[in-house]
Scaffold this motif. Structure first.
Motif, PDB file in Angstrom:
ATOM      1  N   ASP A 136       0.801  -1.091  -0.017  1.00  0.00           N
ATOM      2  CA  ASP A 136       0.021   0.020   0.144  1.00  0.00           C
ATOM      3  C   ASP A 136       0.809   1.049  -0.072  1.00  0.00           C
ATOM      4  O   ASP A 136       0.539   2.377  -0.804  1.00  0.00           O
ATOM      5  CB  ASP A 136      -0.842  -0.057   1.114  1.00  0.00           C
ATOM      6  CG  ASP A 136      -2.007  -0.970   1.240  1.00  0.00           C
ATOM      7  OD1 ASP A 136      -2.215  -1.669   0.030  1.00  0.00           O
ATOM      8  OD2 ASP A 136      -2.562  -1.471   2.305  1.00  0.00           O
ATOM      9  N   GLN A 146       4.830   9.893   1.354  1.00  0.00           N
ATOM     10  CA  GLN A 146       4.072  10.459   2.250  1.00  0.00           C
ATOM     11  C   GLN A 146       4.915  11.052   3.387  1.00  0.00           C
ATOM     12  O   GLN A 146       5.429  10.313   4.403  1.00  0.00           O
ATOM     13  CB  GLN A 146       2.989   9.794   2.892  1.00  0.00           C
ATOM     14  CG  GLN A 146       2.034   9.203   1.855  1.00  0.00           C
ATOM     15  CD  GLN A 146       1.246  10.333   0.858  1.00  0.00           C
ATOM     16  OE1 GLN A 146       0.854  11.208   1.327  1.00  0.00           O
ATOM     17  NE2 GLN A 146       1.342  10.187  -0.304  1.00  0.00           N
ATOM     18  N   ASP A 190       4.006   1.502  -1.334  1.00  0.00           N
ATOM     19  CA  ASP A 190       4.719   1.599  -2.433  1.00  0.00           C
ATOM     20  C   ASP A 190       3.799   2.271  -3.525  1.00  0.00           C
ATOM     21  O   ASP A 190       4.333   2.458  -4.626  1.00  0.00           O
ATOM     22  CB  ASP A 190       5.350   0.460  -2.764  1.00  0.00           C
ATOM     23  CG  ASP A 190       6.429   0.192  -1.808  1.00  0.00           C
ATOM     24  OD1 ASP A 190       6.781   0.924  -1.178  1.00  0.00           O
ATOM     25  OD2 ASP A 190       7.050  -1.024  -2.026  1.00  0.00           O
ATOM     26  N   ALA A 191       2.480   1.950  -3.476  1.00  0.00           N
ATOM     27  CA  ALA A 191       1.501   2.253  -4.301  1.00  0.00           C
ATOM     28  C   ALA A 191       1.219   3.935  -4.387  1.00  0.00           C
ATOM     29  O   ALA A 191       0.656   4.125  -5.346  1.00  0.00           O
ATOM     30  CB  ALA A 191       0.141   1.538  -4.054  1.00  0.00           C
ATOM     31  N   LYS A 192       1.784   4.463  -3.584  1.00  0.00           N
ATOM     32  CA  LYS A 192       1.500   5.969  -3.427  1.00  0.00           C
ATOM     33  C   LYS A 192       2.807   6.816  -3.448  1.00  0.00           C
ATOM     34  O   LYS A 192       3.920   6.137  -3.091  1.00  0.00           O
ATOM     35  CB  LYS A 192       0.548   6.355  -2.406  1.00  0.00           C
ATOM     36  CG  LYS A 192      -0.826   5.630  -2.294  1.00  0.00           C
ATOM     37  CD  LYS A 192      -1.400   6.250  -1.089  1.00  0.00           C
ATOM     38  CE  LYS A 192      -1.155   5.385   0.010  1.00  0.00           C
ATOM     39  NZ  LYS A 192      -1.693   5.485   1.252  1.00  0.00           N
ATOM     40  N   PRO A 193       2.781   8.040  -3.725  1.00  0.00           N
ATOM     41  CA  PRO A 193       4.145   8.974  -3.581  1.00  0.00           C
ATOM     42  C   PRO A 193       4.729   8.776  -2.170  1.00  0.00           C
ATOM     43  O   PRO A 193       3.492   8.515  -1.297  1.00  0.00           O
ATOM     44  CB  PRO A 193       3.760  10.288  -4.041  1.00  0.00           C
ATOM     45  CG  PRO A 193       2.699  10.095  -5.066  1.00  0.00           C
ATOM     46  CD  PRO A 193       1.982   8.776  -4.347  1.00  0.00           C
TER      47      PRO A 193
END
Length: 233
Positions: free
Chosen positions: A61, A68, A63-66
Motif C-alpha cells: 500500500d 508521504q 509503495d503504491a503511492k508517492p
C-alpha cells in the motif's frame, strides 16, 4: 526476511499464544516509536506468518503511492527517501528527487511558482514605468479609462504573457502607429523586449525579455516611421 528493500523481523511468542498476544516486529532495524520507544506490535492473535503477511500488505500500500511526509521513514527503503528541511522544526521526509507533498512545502512551492511566473512575465505597470522613466509621454486616464491627455497607455493581456501599448489621442479606426509608438517600439526592442504590431495595426504587443520572437500580429516597421497596416487593396 527481505521484502522490497525492507528487512522484516517478527519475534515469535515466548509462551503459549492466545488470542490477546501481540508479536513484536521490526522494520529496517526499527523496533519501537515515540519518545518512549513504544514497541511495534502485531494484531492480537496473529502468528508470525500472519504478521509478516500484514507487513507485506502495508508495504504494498505504501509503495503504491508517492512518499508521504507523515509516514515513518523506516517504512521506506533508505534509497527512496531524503530529508526535507533538515535540522528545522518541521523536518520530514520526501521522495528522493521528487517534489515534497508536505502541506507547508506544497504551499511554499505554489507561492514560488507564482513569483517565478511574475518574474518571467511582463506587467502593464512594470512596462509603463520603464517607458515613463525613458521619457515617453504617458496618458492621464479618467476613471472610465478614457484619456484626459495625449500619450501612451499599457494594459496587460493573457495573464502576463504580453502587454498592449496604445497611443491615446482621441483618434480611432486608423491602422497606423501614431504618436510615440514607433519610438516606443524601437526603444523596447533595443532593451530586449520582443515587439509586434497588433492585428488592429494601431498598437503594439510587447513581450517579456528572453521569450522567443512571436509570430502573431505583424512585424514592427524597420524605418521607425508610421506605416499603414492591414490588407492592401
Amino acid at each position: 526476511m527481505e521484502y522490497k528493500g525492507r528487512k522484516l523481523v517478527v519475534h515469535p511468542a515466548k509462551g503459549a499464544l492466545d488470542r490477546y498476544s501481540r508479536l513484536r516486529f521490526e522494520v529496517n532495524g526499527v523496533s519501537g516509536t515515540g519518545h518512549d520507544n513504544h514497541p511495534l506490535l502485531g494484531e492480537p492473535g496473529e502468528g508470525v506468518r500472519e504478521t509478516l503477511a500484514r507487513l507485506k500488505r502495508t508495504i504494498d500500500d505504501i509503495d503504491a503511492k508517492p512518499v508521504q511526509p507523515t509516514t515513518y521513514a523506516w517504512w521506506y527503503p533508505p534509497d527512496r527517501i531524503e530529508t526535507c528541511n533538515p535540522g528545522k522544526l518541521n523536518e520530514h521526509i520526501k521522495g528522493k528527487g521528487e517534489a515534497c507533498l508536505e502541506p507547508g512545502c506544497v504551499r511554499a512551492a505554489r507561492i514560488e511558482a507564482a513569483r517565478a511566473k511574475r518574474r518571467t512575465g511582463i506587467t502593464a505597470a512594470s512596462l509603463a514605468g520603464v517607458l515613463t522613466r525613458a521619457g515617453f509621454t504617458r496618458a492621464d486616464l479618467n476613471w472610465d479609462s478614457t484619456a484626459k491627455s495625449e500619450g501612451f497607455s499599457a494594459e496587460g493581456e493573457n495573464r502576463n504573457r504580453r502587454v498592449v501599448v496604445m497611443w491615446r489621442d482621441g483618434q480611432y479606426g486608423t491602422r497606423t502607429l501614431r504618436g510615440e509608438l514607433p519610438d516606443i517600439a524601437a526603444f523596447c526592442k533595443s532593451r530586449g523586449y520582443p515587439v509586434r504590431v497588433t492585428d488592429a495595426g494601431s498598437s503594439l504587443w510587447v513581450y517579456p525579455k528572453g521569450t522567443d520572437e512571436p509570430t502573431e500580429g505583424q512585424p514592427v516597421p524597420t524605418n521607425n516611421k508610421p506605416e499603414s497596416f492591414g490588407k492592401k487593396d
